[in-house]
Design an enzyme around this catalytic site. Structure first.
Site, PDB file in Angstrom:
ATOM      1  N   LYS A 190       8.665  -3.136   3.754  1.00 22.01           N
ATOM      2  CA  LYS A 190       9.762  -2.424   3.099  1.00 22.01           C
ATOM      3  C   LYS A 190       9.650  -0.940   3.419  1.00 22.01           C
ATOM      4  O   LYS A 190       8.738  -0.265   2.957  1.00 22.01           O
ATOM      5  CB  LYS A 190       9.743  -2.607   1.584  1.00 22.01           C
ATOM      6  CG  LYS A 190      11.061  -2.127   0.942  1.00 22.01           C
ATOM      7  CD  LYS A 190      10.934  -1.733  -0.512  1.00 22.01           C
ATOM      8  CE  LYS A 190      10.524  -0.298  -0.689  1.00 22.01           C
ATOM      9  NZ  LYS A 190      11.580   0.671  -0.293  1.00 22.01           N
ATOM     10  N   GLU A 263      -3.184   3.851  -0.104  1.00 17.64           N
ATOM     11  CA  GLU A 263      -3.351   5.189   0.465  1.00 17.64           C
ATOM     12  C   GLU A 263      -2.413   6.082  -0.306  1.00 17.64           C
ATOM     13  O   GLU A 263      -1.190   6.008  -0.152  1.00 17.64           O
ATOM     14  CB  GLU A 263      -3.035   5.171   1.963  1.00 17.64           C
ATOM     15  CG  GLU A 263      -3.514   6.418   2.694  1.00 17.64           C
ATOM     16  CD  GLU A 263      -2.428   7.464   2.830  1.00 17.64           C
ATOM     17  OE1 GLU A 263      -2.477   8.458   2.061  1.00 17.64           O
ATOM     18  OE2 GLU A 263      -1.545   7.309   3.671  1.00 17.64           O
ATOM     19  N   CYS A 297       0.750  13.694   2.768  1.00 19.24           N
ATOM     20  CA  CYS A 297      -0.238  13.517   1.701  1.00 19.24           C
ATOM     21  C   CYS A 297      -1.530  14.282   1.966  1.00 19.24           C
ATOM     22  O   CYS A 297      -2.229  14.658   1.028  1.00 19.24           O
ATOM     23  CB  CYS A 297      -0.533  12.036   1.509  1.00 19.24           C
ATOM     24  SG  CYS A 297      -0.908  11.160   3.034  1.00 19.24           S
ATOM     25  N   GLU A 388      -0.176  17.418  -6.839  1.00 18.06           N
ATOM     26  CA  GLU A 388       0.430  17.282  -5.524  1.00 18.06           C
ATOM     27  C   GLU A 388       1.867  17.789  -5.563  1.00 18.06           C
ATOM     28  O   GLU A 388       2.646  17.427  -6.445  1.00 18.06           O
ATOM     29  CB  GLU A 388       0.403  15.815  -5.091  1.00 18.06           C
ATOM     30  CG  GLU A 388       0.840  15.617  -3.660  1.00 18.06           C
ATOM     31  CD  GLU A 388       0.652  14.188  -3.188  1.00 18.06           C
ATOM     32  OE1 GLU A 388       0.249  13.999  -2.033  1.00 18.06           O
ATOM     33  OE2 GLU A 388       0.902  13.270  -3.985  1.00 18.06           O
TER      34      GLU A 388
END
Length: 766
Positions: A190, A263, A297, A388
């Site tokens: 996906k 991850e 990331c 983040e």
């Protein structure tokens, strides 16, 4: 402007990449896309628009995947997977090689589609994403060819669900699909809702390369489609995305016995020492945080600068920031393109509005663009230093000493990547392995390769992608035959008796009575044979504190660990007859000689579990280092209890971990007998701690304890799901069973579960 004027100003003119090939492909598909299932592109159903963030232009209409669509894709994958796994490694290698060639042949199409869909600059899509995606298929074609030699007896998981993010749509697809196919799995992928186009174009490559129908399936949609894939009858799930979603997935997959690779997010430190090449470090920052708009990331979004150069470095950095070109991502002269979506831009702006630091902003056009941003005068606890951002925002603070630099670098819940800059290689290589990050670059940044493991520590996820470690993630773990429940003798229940003074546990190198003051009798075939204490939450807390206090063990050499394990084995061997008698009295089917042999084997492994030097296409070295996980909480097996405990102690200690071991419930006296052996074998206090008690009661406490880094369980299948679910809070590593036995002679599963692979990149040369 004349040529002479251009040479005087050195201004960059526009250099737009043509989008004609991408538009022709989109038009050829009618700009409406259905799913790719069973080797066919289906008609579009209910659709949503995918938009060019740089212009607001609707690029295409893409189908919103339903639960039925996902089920159809999984069914097609299941039907195709058996034959694909049964094909020879050579046949699979030829297909992966053809995919790699197809990506190279159509590299312009994929690069431009990626830019139109995501807003990233064409230089990144062309020079990094497409090239590295092809490299992954080339590399894993080799693993498919050599699979029987590299990993004899390996078995694929089966049907793998894969969910990829919007920041590297094609590259993350390659990172997941290539190893899965190489090892004989089928996949249902996906793509991200905002960036599905390159995944849909990849379906064409699969058809051209001869991928058998159903081996690769692509279902588009939003988060609801992803949730349907997680709920589907898959055998393994690989996810790249946010930490919060990772926690949800850990909970939702708990107890199902499926493989899981996460991850997740990062807040990567970029550490600059006073002897660094400052201009080189600044260009590294441009690559790490601004070239890609910070939408990655592992972006080096936390800048830690040594105090003596901080003022000069900040001045130079602001001057360089003013020269960064932000604009049309198809322009090859542009450094930063658009944000992927207006929602993401608004989120980043909201975070900037709340900061207490000093904000320095560059320039950017109107629309879905953000300028490069530096925020200085921050403390480590500031939200911009901890959370983040996923935008072109660099948060800066200072440090004085290398020790403080490492402390600040590790002062976050994340542990994905880091970058260390120093001309003194001793300083750099002393700091790099002590930073809690899955990948560390020395005097460089954003270097990645299919041969190099990539993945996080702490709350940046678990599992690795790339290299042999990433390949193993697509193979079923080794297990033994299905376990039968051990015989429990009458009278074992009800821990209600006041504790006997002999019913002690082993914590911090000392025997200690249980906090609750209760014990239970232990029965064997001929009646009661002893008594053990019942550990409670406080006993567990004390044991974990003792283990955390023994951190020096994780820094010790393999040679030292080997000596102590040999000594432990030798001392156990001297008491074999005594241990055999105790095992027999408890009705346990085991032999002390097997436990002795296990400890000798782990002593042998202690200084032989080496890292690897990786063959990556660069000038320099990429080193895959094995780092201890830390504090492991473990529930002992009921079958072969002494041998199982010897393997758990040996496997954990050989790899540099500290252990909180919960004794087997049916033969706990074999654990309490080990205390004296541990005492006389120079095992440092706190390295091994042994508790006795009820596994079902202690499992959620162990898995939820923030001081425990991993949980192993060879106990009943019932507590496996509990452990996985409770471990989601801080995403600790788990290694559990589902009613299957363990081949105690197999070392690799213990070595993998006991270590984190940290990849350190050290470029050198001119």
């Amino acid at each position: 402007m004349s040529v002479a004027e251009i040479f005087e100003s050195m201004d960059w003119g526009p250099a737009p990449e043509s989008r004609a090939e991408a538009d022709a492909w989109l038009d050829g598909q009618g700009r409406r896309f259905g799913h790719f299932i069973g080797g066919k592109r289906l008609d579009a159903g209910e659709t949503f628009a995918t938009v060019n963030p740089a212009t607001g232009e609707v690029l295409a209409e893409v189908t919103q995947g339903s639960e039925a669509d996902v089920a159809a894709a999984v069914k097609a994958a299941r039907k195709a997977q058996g034959a694909w796994a049964a094909a020879s490694g050579h046949d699979r290698a030829r297909v992966l090689y053809a995919i790699a060639r197809g990506l190279q042949k159509h590299s312009r199409l994929f690069a431009v589609l990626e830019v139109l869909d995501s807003g990233k600059p064409i230089r990144e899509a062309r020079d990094i994403d497409v090239a590295l995606a092809a490299r992954h298929f080339y590399h894993h074609a080799g693993h498919a060819e050599l699979g029987d030699e590299e990993l004899p007896g390996a078995r694929p998981w089966g049907v793998c669900g894969q969910i990829v993010p919007w920041n590297f749509p094609l590259l993350m697809l390659a990172w997941k699909v290539a190893p899965a196919l190489a090892m004989g799995n089928a996949v249902v992928l996906k793509p991200a809702e905002w960036t599905p186009l390159t995944a849909l174009a990849f379906a064409d490559i699969c058809q051209q390369a001869g991928v058998p129908p159903g081996v690769v399936n692509i279902v588009t949609g939003d988060g609801a489609t992803g949730a349907a894939l997680v709920r589907a009858e898959i055998d393994k799930l690989a996810f790249t995305g946010s930490t919060e979603v990772g926690r949800i997935l850990r909970r939702e997959t708990a107890g199902r016995g499926i493989g899981l690779t996460l991850e997740l997010g990062g807040k990567s430190p970029f550490v600059v020492f006073e002897d660094a090449d400052l201009d080189g470090a600044i260009e590294g920052l441009v690559d790490a945080i601004w070239f890609n708009g910070g939408q990655v990331c592992c972006a080096g979004s936390r800048l830690l600068v040594q105090e003596g150069i901080a003022e000069d470095f900040q001045r130079r950095l602001i001057a360089r920031m003013a020269k960064i070109r932000v604009g049309d991502p198809l322009d090859k002269a542009v450094d930063m393109g658009a944000m992927v979506h207006a929602e993401q831009k608004a989120r980043v702006e909201a975070m900037l509005a709340r900061t207490s630091g000093t904000v320095h902003r560059g320039e950017a056009p109107e629309g879905c663009y953000l300028p490069p941003v530096l925020v200085s005068d921050l403390q480590s606890a500031d939200p911009l230093m901890q959370e983040e951002v996923f935008g072109p925002v660099l948060a800066m603070t200072t440090f004085r000493t290398p020790a403080e630099a490492v402390m600040l670098a590790n002062d976050t819940s994340y542990g994905l990547a880091a970058s260390v800059w120093s001309q003194d290689i001793d300083v750099a290589l002393d700091c790099a392995p002590r930073i809690d990050a899955g990948i560390v670059w020395v005097n460089g940044t954003n270097m990645m390769d299919a041969a190099a493991p990539f993945g996080g520590m702490k709350e940046s996820g678990f599992g690795r992608e790339g290299g042999i470690a990433g390949l193993r993630a697509y193979l079923r773990p080794e297990t033994g035959p299905k376990l039968s429940a051990p015989k429990r003798y009458e009278g074992e229940a009800a821990p209600s008796d006041p504790v006997d003074r002999t019913a002690k546990m082993y914590v911090g190198g000392k025997q200690a009575r249980p906090d609750g003051g209760y014990s239970r009798p232990v029965y064997g075939p001929k009646g009661a044979v002893g008594e053990v204490g019942i550990a409670n939450r406080k006993d567990l807390r004390n044991a974990v504190e003792a283990a955390r206090g023994a951190a020096g063990w994780s820094a010790s050499t393999g040679h030292l660990r080997a000596q102590i394990l040999y000594y432990l084995a030798e001392n156990l061997a001297a008491r074999e007859a005594e241990f055999d008698a105790r095992l027999k009295a408890q009705g346990a089917k085991d032999a002390a000689t097997d436990a002795v042999r296990a400890l000798f084997r782990w002593a042998a492994w202690a200084d032989k579990h080496d890292g690897r030097t990786l063959g990556v296409p660069m000038g320099g070295l990429a080193l895959a280092l094995n780092r201890p996980v830390g504090v492991i909480g473990a529930f002992a097996a009921e079958d072969a209890p002494l041998t199982a405990m010897a393997n758990m102690i040996g496997g954990a200690l050989a790899t540099g971990n500290r252990l909180v071991l919960i004794a087997p419930e049916t033969a706990p006296l074999s654990a309490t007998d080990l205390y004296q052996v541990l005492d006389t074998s120079d095992v440092p206090a706190g390295v091994v701690n042994v508790l006795t008690g009820d596994h079902a009661e202690l499992a959620p406490q162990m898995a939820g304890h923030l001081g425990v880094d991993a949980v192993w369980s060879f106990s009943s299948a019932e507590i496996s799901g509990v452990i996985e679910r409770e471990a989601a809070a801080d995403l600790k590593r788990t290694w559990v069973n589902y009613g299957r036995g363990r081949d105690w002679s197999a070392a690799e599963p213990f070595l993998s579960a006991g270590t984190e692979v940290q990849t350190v990149w050290v470029p050198f040369g001119l």
